[in-house]
Scaffold this active site. Structure first.
Site, PDB file in Angstrom:
ATOM      1  N   GLU A 206       0.855  -1.181   0.000  1.00 56.31           N
ATOM      2  CA  GLU A 206       0.000   0.000   0.000  1.00 56.31           C
ATOM      3  C   GLU A 206       0.893   1.234   0.000  1.00 56.31           C
ATOM      4  O   GLU A 206       1.789   1.363   0.829  1.00 56.31           O
ATOM      5  CB  GLU A 206      -0.982  -0.001   1.175  1.00 56.31           C
ATOM      6  CG  GLU A 206      -0.384  -0.308   2.524  1.00 56.31           C
ATOM      7  CD  GLU A 206      -1.417  -0.339   3.641  1.00 56.31           C
ATOM      8  OE1 GLU A 206      -2.374   0.458   3.615  1.00 56.31           O
ATOM      9  OE2 GLU A 206      -1.232  -1.146   4.564  1.00 56.31           O
TER      10      GLU A 206
ATOM     11  N   ASP B 298      -3.813   6.711  11.717  1.00 59.44           N
ATOM     12  CA  ASP B 298      -2.386   6.429  11.860  1.00 59.44           C
ATOM     13  C   ASP B 298      -1.835   6.853  13.208  1.00 59.44           C
ATOM     14  O   ASP B 298      -2.254   7.863  13.784  1.00 59.44           O
ATOM     15  CB  ASP B 298      -1.606   7.132  10.738  1.00 59.44           C
ATOM     16  CG  ASP B 298      -1.855   6.497   9.383  1.00 59.44           C
ATOM     17  OD1 ASP B 298      -1.474   5.328   9.228  1.00 59.44           O
ATOM     18  OD2 ASP B 298      -2.452   7.145   8.515  1.00 59.44           O
TER      19      ASP B 298
END
Length: 255
Positions: free
Chosen positions: A48, A59
């Site tokens: 990715e 994140d």
């Protein structure tokens, strides 16, 4: 070849696949290429490519900083797509776009799908886009032959899992624990139970991520998950030891 078929074919010779992660433009596109060469040499199956965004809400601290630094150095969406095209043409692994819906929204959904397809991407992961707001994007993706990857988490109800499962294409990203990326996850009965629960609601392959950092973690997932997703651990290794350390990490991981 569709992503689901690709995973099925790879699984004829491997009991679990590995997906790795690179933040485009961090530390630089040149270093990204070095990382990807090491991943390809080790036999990584999927990668990715994260398009940096100012508010990467899924994140953890390491990736947030990487996103910030990449943006500060001037990385653009156009550069990321050009890089994706370069990568998809050079390496044997399949490439997915990872980012946030803002990218697709600003471009326009049709332009976004077209660009992912033209750049050699087989799919995309937009963790902040609810399925209720994605019918048009998913329809456009289906027409283009690329896959939107949906996330299932430990806090998702069975009723919600059934809805997510019905919308799943390519593979499902199973989030191994609550929270953001980066922290260590204890790979054990809780994670395996979550995988089994997700499996009840979809027929597509299951990829497991958030906290996988060793071969031992991957070994726990064998026979349960189809794809092990490695992100923060690889970035941390690259920051600490560069190419030699990353090569050692992936060689051991894929053994």
């Amino acid at each position: 070849m569709g992503l689901q078929r690709f995973i099925a074919e790879r699984k004829q010779s491997k009991d679990i696949l590995v997906m790795a992660h690179v933040v485009c433009g961090y530390p630089s596109f040149e270093e990204n290429l070095q990382e990807l060469e090491i991943m390809a040499e080790a036999g990584v199956d999927l990668v990715e490519l994260q398009f940096p965004f100012s508010e990467p809400s899924a994140d953890g601290p390491l990736f947030v900083l990487a996103n910030e630094q990449s943006l500060k150095s001037g990385t653009t969406v156009d550069q990321c797509f050009e890089f994706m095209k370069l990568v998809s043409g050079r390496f044997p692994f399949k490439v997915l776009m990872m980012g946030y819906y803002n990218t697709a929204f600003k471009m326009g959904e049709e332009a976004f799908v077209k660009r992912v397809k033209e750049s050699g991407g087989v799919g995309y992961i937009l963790p902040d886009l609810p399925i209720e707001e994605s019918p048009k994007l998913h329809r456009l993706s289906e027409e283009a032959g690329i896959e939107p990857i949906i996330l299932m988490t430990p806090t998702t109800s069975d009723k919600r899992l059934a809805k997510l499962g019905a919308a799943s294409r390519g593979f499902v990203y199973v989030v191994a624990r609550k929270g953001v990326t980066g922290s260590k996850t204890q790979m054990g009965d809780d994670v395996l139970a979550l995988i089994e629960r997700c499996r009840e609601h979809t027929n597509v392959p299951l990829g497991v991520g958030f906290g996988i950092s060793s071969k031992a973690d991957i070994d726990v997932l064998r026979g349960y998950a189809d794809v092990a997703i490695v992100g923060t651990a690889a970035l941390k290794i690259w920051q600490e030891g560069g190419a030699p350390a990353l090569r050692k990490f992936f060689t051991e991981l894929m053994a």
